[in-house]
Design a protein around this motif. Sequence first.
Motif, PDB file in Angstrom:
ATOM      1  N   MET A 140     -45.160 108.738  -7.935  1.00 58.08           N
ATOM      2  CA  MET A 140     -44.930 109.469  -6.689  1.00 58.08           C
ATOM      3  C   MET A 140     -44.191 108.603  -5.671  1.00 58.08           C
ATOM      4  O   MET A 140     -43.302 109.083  -4.972  1.00 58.08           O
ATOM      5  CB  MET A 140     -46.253 109.974  -6.117  1.00 58.08           C
ATOM      6  N   ARG A 141     -44.544 107.327  -5.599  1.00 58.29           N
ATOM      7  CA  ARG A 141     -43.839 106.422  -4.679  1.00 58.29           C
ATOM      8  C   ARG A 141     -42.372 106.269  -5.078  1.00 58.29           C
ATOM      9  O   ARG A 141     -41.489 106.222  -4.227  1.00 58.29           O
ATOM     10  CB  ARG A 141     -44.538 105.062  -4.642  1.00 58.29           C
ATOM     11  N   LYS A 142     -42.108 106.193  -6.377  1.00 58.66           N
ATOM     12  CA  LYS A 142     -40.720 106.116  -6.852  1.00 58.66           C
ATOM     13  C   LYS A 142     -39.963 107.400  -6.511  1.00 58.66           C
ATOM     14  O   LYS A 142     -38.782 107.369  -6.171  1.00 58.66           O
ATOM     15  CB  LYS A 142     -40.685 105.845  -8.354  1.00 58.66           C
ATOM     16  N   THR A 143     -40.646 108.526  -6.609  1.00 56.50           N
ATOM     17  CA  THR A 143     -40.019 109.797  -6.255  1.00 56.50           C
ATOM     18  C   THR A 143     -39.689 109.831  -4.768  1.00 56.50           C
ATOM     19  O   THR A 143     -38.604 110.256  -4.375  1.00 56.50           O
ATOM     20  CB  THR A 143     -40.928 110.979  -6.641  1.00 56.50           C
TER      21      THR A 143
ATOM     22  N   VAL B  89     -33.188 112.422   2.167  1.00 51.67           N
ATOM     23  CA  VAL B  89     -34.317 113.264   2.576  1.00 51.67           C
ATOM     24  C   VAL B  89     -35.425 112.375   3.129  1.00 51.67           C
ATOM     25  O   VAL B  89     -35.807 111.401   2.486  1.00 51.67           O
ATOM     26  CB  VAL B  89     -34.854 114.077   1.375  1.00 51.67           C
ATOM     27  N   GLU B  90     -35.925 112.712   4.311  1.00 47.49           N
ATOM     28  CA  GLU B  90     -37.070 111.967   4.839  1.00 47.49           C
ATOM     29  C   GLU B  90     -38.261 112.230   3.930  1.00 47.49           C
ATOM     30  O   GLU B  90     -38.582 113.382   3.634  1.00 47.49           O
ATOM     31  CB  GLU B  90     -37.403 112.419   6.253  1.00 47.49           C
ATOM     32  N   ALA B  91     -38.918 111.162   3.477  1.00 43.77           N
ATOM     33  CA  ALA B  91     -40.056 111.314   2.577  1.00 43.77           C
ATOM     34  C   ALA B  91     -41.020 110.155   2.806  1.00 43.77           C
ATOM     35  O   ALA B  91     -40.619 108.997   2.806  1.00 43.77           O
ATOM     36  CB  ALA B  91     -39.595 111.341   1.130  1.00 43.77           C
ATOM     37  N   SER B  92     -42.277 110.480   3.005  1.00 43.18           N
ATOM     38  CA  SER B  92     -43.297 109.457   3.234  1.00 43.18           C
ATOM     39  C   SER B  92     -43.785 108.898   1.902  1.00 43.18           C
ATOM     40  O   SER B  92     -43.700 109.558   0.869  1.00 43.18           O
ATOM     41  CB  SER B  92     -44.480 110.057   3.987  1.00 43.18           C
ATOM     42  N   ASP B  93     -44.282 107.686   1.940  1.00 43.34           N
ATOM     43  CA  ASP B  93     -44.893 107.095   0.746  1.00 43.34           C
ATOM     44  C   ASP B  93     -46.334 107.591   0.629  1.00 43.34           C
ATOM     45  O   ASP B  93     -47.094 107.533   1.590  1.00 43.34           O
ATOM     46  CB  ASP B  93     -44.889 105.566   0.828  1.00 43.34           C
ATOM     47  N   PRO B  94     -46.705 108.072  -0.552  1.00 48.65           N
ATOM     48  CA  PRO B  94     -48.077 108.524  -0.747  1.00 48.65           C
ATOM     49  C   PRO B  94     -49.038 107.345  -0.873  1.00 48.65           C
ATOM     50  O   PRO B  94     -48.634 106.239  -1.216  1.00 48.65           O
ATOM     51  CB  PRO B  94     -47.997 109.296  -2.063  1.00 48.65           C
ATOM     52  N   THR B  95     -50.294 107.618  -0.585  1.00 51.56           N
ATOM     53  CA  THR B  95     -51.354 106.628  -0.768  1.00 51.56           C
ATOM     54  C   THR B  95     -52.437 107.265  -1.628  1.00 51.56           C
ATOM     55  O   THR B  95     -52.416 108.478  -1.863  1.00 51.56           O
ATOM     56  CB  THR B  95     -51.969 106.211   0.587  1.00 51.56           C
TER      57      THR B  95
ATOM     58  N   ALA C 245     -55.447 107.816  -0.778  1.00 47.44           N
ATOM     59  CA  ALA C 245     -56.199 108.732   0.078  1.00 47.44           C
ATOM     60  C   ALA C 245     -55.405 109.999   0.390  1.00 47.44           C
ATOM     61  O   ALA C 245     -55.977 111.070   0.560  1.00 47.44           O
ATOM     62  CB  ALA C 245     -56.594 108.039   1.372  1.00 47.44           C
ATOM     63  N   GLU C 246     -54.088 109.871   0.496  1.00 51.11           N
ATOM     64  CA  GLU C 246     -53.210 111.005   0.788  1.00 51.11           C
ATOM     65  C   GLU C 246     -52.056 110.971  -0.220  1.00 51.11           C
ATOM     66  O   GLU C 246     -50.985 110.442   0.071  1.00 51.11           O
ATOM     67  CB  GLU C 246     -52.688 110.930   2.219  1.00 51.11           C
ATOM     68  N   PRO C 247     -52.277 111.528  -1.417  1.00 50.58           N
ATOM     69  CA  PRO C 247     -51.297 111.380  -2.491  1.00 50.58           C
ATOM     70  C   PRO C 247     -50.056 112.261  -2.374  1.00 50.58           C
ATOM     71  O   PRO C 247     -49.184 112.186  -3.210  1.00 50.58           O
ATOM     72  CB  PRO C 247     -52.093 111.726  -3.742  1.00 50.58           C
ATOM     73  N   GLY C 248     -49.936 113.072  -1.361  1.00 44.80           N
ATOM     74  CA  GLY C 248     -48.752 113.906  -1.225  1.00 44.80           C
ATOM     75  C   GLY C 248     -47.599 113.159  -0.578  1.00 44.80           C
ATOM     76  O   GLY C 248     -47.775 112.096  -0.005  1.00 44.80           O
ATOM     77  N   ILE C 249     -46.435 113.740  -0.685  1.00 44.38           N
ATOM     78  CA  ILE C 249     -45.246 113.207  -0.043  1.00 44.38           C
ATOM     79  C   ILE C 249     -44.837 114.190   1.043  1.00 44.38           C
ATOM     80  O   ILE C 249     -44.607 115.367   0.772  1.00 44.38           O
ATOM     81  CB  ILE C 249     -44.080 113.045  -1.049  1.00 44.38           C
ATOM     82  N   ARG C 250     -44.766 113.714   2.276  1.00 43.84           N
ATOM     83  CA  ARG C 250     -44.260 114.561   3.355  1.00 43.84           C
ATOM     84  C   ARG C 250     -42.746 114.593   3.209  1.00 43.84           C
ATOM     85  O   ARG C 250     -42.101 113.552   3.187  1.00 43.84           O
ATOM     86  CB  ARG C 250     -44.639 114.002   4.713  1.00 43.84           C
ATOM     87  N   VAL C 251     -42.215 115.792   3.127  1.00 44.48           N
ATOM     88  CA  VAL C 251     -40.788 115.954   2.862  1.00 44.48           C
ATOM     89  C   VAL C 251     -40.125 116.624   4.048  1.00 44.48           C
ATOM     90  O   VAL C 251     -40.575 117.664   4.514  1.00 44.48           O
ATOM     91  CB  VAL C 251     -40.578 116.811   1.592  1.00 44.48           C
ATOM     92  N   GLY C 252     -39.041 116.024   4.525  1.00 41.87           N
ATOM     93  CA  GLY C 252     -38.259 116.604   5.604  1.00 41.87           C
ATOM     94  C   GLY C 252     -37.090 117.403   5.067  1.00 41.87           C
ATOM     95  O   GLY C 252     -36.972 117.644   3.863  1.00 41.87           O
ATOM     96  N   SER C 253     -36.214 117.811   5.956  1.00 40.91           N
ATOM     97  CA  SER C 253     -35.037 118.595   5.584  1.00 40.91           C
ATOM     98  C   SER C 253     -34.023 117.735   4.841  1.00 40.91           C
ATOM     99  O   SER C 253     -33.877 116.554   5.139  1.00 40.91           O
ATOM    100  CB  SER C 253     -34.372 119.165   6.836  1.00 40.91           C
ATOM    101  N   PRO C 254     -33.298 118.352   3.911  1.00 45.50           N
ATOM    102  CA  PRO C 254     -32.237 117.608   3.222  1.00 45.50           C
ATOM    103  C   PRO C 254     -31.036 117.440   4.141  1.00 45.50           C
ATOM    104  O   PRO C 254     -30.925 118.137   5.156  1.00 45.50           O
ATOM    105  CB  PRO C 254     -31.905 118.514   2.036  1.00 45.50           C
ATOM    106  N   PRO C 255     -30.123 116.547   3.789  1.00 52.72           N
ATOM    107  CA  PRO C 255     -28.905 116.404   4.575  1.00 52.72           C
ATOM    108  C   PRO C 255     -28.130 117.723   4.573  1.00 52.72           C
ATOM    109  O   PRO C 255     -28.257 118.520   3.636  1.00 52.72           O
ATOM    110  CB  PRO C 255     -28.118 115.313   3.839  1.00 52.72           C
ATOM    111  N   PRO C 256     -27.316 117.965   5.603  1.00 54.90           N
ATOM    112  CA  PRO C 256     -26.537 119.204   5.641  1.00 54.90           C
ATOM    113  C   PRO C 256     -25.710 119.386   4.361  1.00 54.90           C
ATOM    114  O   PRO C 256     -25.109 118.447   3.847  1.00 54.90           O
ATOM    115  CB  PRO C 256     -25.609 119.003   6.852  1.00 54.90           C
ATOM    116  N   GLY C 257     -25.740 120.600   3.849  1.00 58.12           N
ATOM    117  CA  GLY C 257     -24.982 120.921   2.652  1.00 58.12           C
ATOM    118  C   GLY C 257     -25.652 120.524   1.350  1.00 58.12           C
ATOM    119  O   GLY C 257     -25.103 120.752   0.283  1.00 58.12           O
ATOM    120  N   LYS C 258     -26.838 119.934   1.417  1.00 58.69           N
ATOM    121  CA  LYS C 258     -27.558 119.522   0.204  1.00 58.69           C
ATOM    122  C   LYS C 258     -28.741 120.456  -0.017  1.00 58.69           C
ATOM    123  O   LYS C 258     -29.339 120.960   0.924  1.00 58.69           O
ATOM    124  CB  LYS C 258     -28.061 118.081   0.323  1.00 58.69           C
TER     125      LYS C 258
END
Length: 140
Positions: A92-95, A104-110, A112-125
């Motif tokens: 997940m961290r590699k992803t 893409v903004e993406a948080s590192d999972p831990t 305790a919180e194994p999900g990845i917070r995902v932001g918007s992709p760059p324009p046109g992606k």
Amino acid sequence: MRILVIALAFLVVGCGAIPGLGADGKKHDQLVKYAQCLRQQGVNASDPPAGEDGFNLDARGVPKDKLEAALKTCKQYAPKEEPPSAEDLDRMRKTAACLRKNGVEASDPTAAEPGIRVGSPPPGKDIDAIMAACQKEVGE
């Protein structure tokens, strides 16, 4: 055990799959109730196919506060997950690193919180294409 990359509780923008509880009837019925509840709250969630242990959620265009409210309202139906293994957490961290590499903004999972917070992709992606490429790169 397959740990999915995007955890609902931290999904900001995008779509992903919701981990299930297994494919037996009672657990499948619980996932159907969860998906139905989310739809009633205005979040696009498909019913899981018969025999499947997960379903798709598309939160694009859903304001963060509305998503969080839907998750809270539907919590009673939410699947319970086992903590990720060290191998799953590393993947997940590699992803997350791959997502960031692709703009893409993406948080590192831990643990305790194994999900990845995902932001918007760059324009046109396309976030789906970026996620698919990262999963292929990481080997998920």
